[in-house]
Enzyme design. Structure first.
Site, PDB file in Angstrom:
ATOM      1  N   ASP A  86      -7.260  -1.695  80.975  1.00 41.53           N
ATOM      2  CA  ASP A  86      -7.115  -3.073  80.505  1.00 41.53           C
ATOM      3  C   ASP A  86      -7.053  -4.070  81.649  1.00 41.53           C
ATOM      4  O   ASP A  86      -6.833  -3.720  82.820  1.00 41.53           O
ATOM      5  CB  ASP A  86      -5.871  -3.209  79.624  1.00 41.53           C
ATOM      6  CG  ASP A  86      -4.582  -2.854  80.350  1.00 41.53           C
ATOM      7  OD1 ASP A  86      -4.597  -1.919  81.174  1.00 41.53           O
ATOM      8  OD2 ASP A  86      -3.551  -3.505  80.095  1.00 41.53           O
ATOM      9  N   GLU A 151      -1.548  -1.517  80.343  1.00 46.49           N
ATOM     10  CA  GLU A 151      -0.749  -1.550  81.562  1.00 46.49           C
ATOM     11  C   GLU A 151      -0.287  -2.955  81.893  1.00 46.49           C
ATOM     12  O   GLU A 151       0.781  -3.140  82.475  1.00 46.49           O
ATOM     13  CB  GLU A 151      -1.570  -0.992  82.736  1.00 46.49           C
ATOM     14  CG  GLU A 151      -0.760  -0.737  84.007  1.00 46.49           C
ATOM     15  CD  GLU A 151      -0.651  -1.947  84.932  1.00 46.49           C
ATOM     16  OE1 GLU A 151       0.178  -1.914  85.870  1.00 46.49           O
ATOM     17  OE2 GLU A 151      -1.380  -2.948  84.732  1.00 46.49           O
TER      18      GLU A 151
END
Length: 378
Positions: A86, A151
């Site tokens: 991400d 994350e």
């Protein structure tokens, strides 16, 4: 292997094709072109899963939008290469180059530079993982490749944390490398972080008759003074110097322009060296602010460097640069908590991460790939 196909507008979308055997810098660009802001990782997870599923020397496991791929060669040692899929949200500044899709430009010296969201944090590192996964059919160590979601958001959403809860046996290893951007230098361990809410209380009154009240904002002055004169220490942990920091990061109080405030709150963030655990860090802050109403709101332990492990020493020798400490918190701490020594090592300058000018040099991505390939084939 669990099937989690990306659905768009009610239609199952075919995964984007990723060429894992071409130039690793071009692979980075293809990964960046798949928008994957936290919470929207399905499309890139589909593409990564499909690419890894084509490799017969790997076993592939999927959990949500996280993927684990492993060699099963019976080597004496197993290492983990991990990275998150991400990114933070796209920039809103008009004309920003740190967005999606990616753009190639030439630097002043003629070097190819890749601009776009995720260039440094951390599609370059993910591309290196994928290229190694495809190219190393018989590495000198067994390798576990971990690609995870969520994350860049609150820790409780972490895909890596979910993998440790659901499939800890797949994350067993002797040594781990997190491919966060480090400008091609090994950064060992990381500082821990802890946050507190400190509260001062007073007595409300009309500001025209201030002597009838007690000003809670004024009472916060002593707290702020103690923090401003505090001098952070540097702690040597396993040969690396970790610099600490302790700061007020948010403050609020008062209800109106003619009312003496009876309540004030400030948020404090302490970045502490990995010689302490969160409880030790809390004791340190409470000793600095005795008698104040402190509430611990968040904490994450740091990670010791782990450079004394033979695999880490061999890797540092391959890179050929003096290791540095990691001041910010990273997921090496999750591996360290699970008993797996871990370091950070990846392409790109971490200071460019999340910026409107996010970019990475093509040669930095290739150099990172080269170092890891040499270490895993020597």
């Amino acid at each position: 292997m669990t099937n989690h196909k990306h659905v768009k507008d009610g239609v199952v979308a075919a995964p984007a094709h990723l060429d894992l055997e071409g130039d690793v810098a071009e692979l980075t660009a293809r990964l960046m072109d798949i928008e994957s802001v936290s919470g929207g990782e399905a499309a890139i997870a589909d593409a990564v899963e499909a690419a890894l599923a084509r490799l017969p020397h790997l076993s592939v496991h999927r959990d949500g939008d996280s993927i684990i791929a492993r060699t099963e060669l019976g080597r004496a040692e197993r290492v983990i290469l991990a990275g998150h899929l991400d990114t933070v949200p796209l920039p809103t500044t008009p004309g920003s180059r740190g967005t999606v899709p990616s753009v190639w430009e030439k630097d002043d010296d003629g070097t190819d530079v890749l601009y776009g969201r995720g260039a440094t944090d951390m599609k370059g590192g993910v591309a290196v993982q994928l290229a190694l996964a495809a190219g190393l059919t018989a590495p000198n160590r067994d390798v576990t490749y971990v690609f995870y979601d969520h994350e860049e958001v609150e820790g409780y959403k972490s895909g890596l944390g979910r993998l440790f809860r659901n499939s800890p046996e797949l994350l067993d290893g002797d040594f781990a490398i997190l491919l966060e951007p480090t400008d091609g230098t090994v950064e060992g361990g990381c500082n821990g972080t802890i946050r507190f809410r400190v509260t001062t209380k007073g007595r409300a009154a009309h500001s025209a008759r201030a002597w009838m009240g007690e000003n809670a904002i004024h009472k916060m002055a002593d707290v702020l003074t103690r923090l401003s004169v505090h001098r952070p220490v540097t702690v040597n942990v396993d040969g690396l110097d970790f610099r600490e920091s302790l700061n007020a990061v948010k403050i609020g109080g008062g209800i109106a322009g003619n009312v003496i405030p009876d309540h004030c709150e400030a948020e404090i963030n302490y970045r502490f060296a990995p010689d302490k655990d969160p409880d030790g860090a809390e004791a340190y802050v409470r000793a600095l602010l005795p008698g104040y109403d402190l509430e611990r709101t968040d904490a994450a332990a740091g990670a010791r460097p782990g450079l004394n492990h033979p695999a880490a020493a061999a890797f540092v020798a391959t890179v050929g640069q003096k290791p540095k400490p990691k001041y910010g918190w990273t997921d090496v701490a999750r591996f360290s908590a699970a008993g797996v020594p871990a370091v950070n090592f990846g392409p790109g300058d971490a200071l460019l991460a999340h910026s409107d000018d996010e970019h990475v040099r093509a040669d930095a991505i290739r150099a990172c790939y080269g170092s890891l390939r040499e270490w895993l084939t020597a």
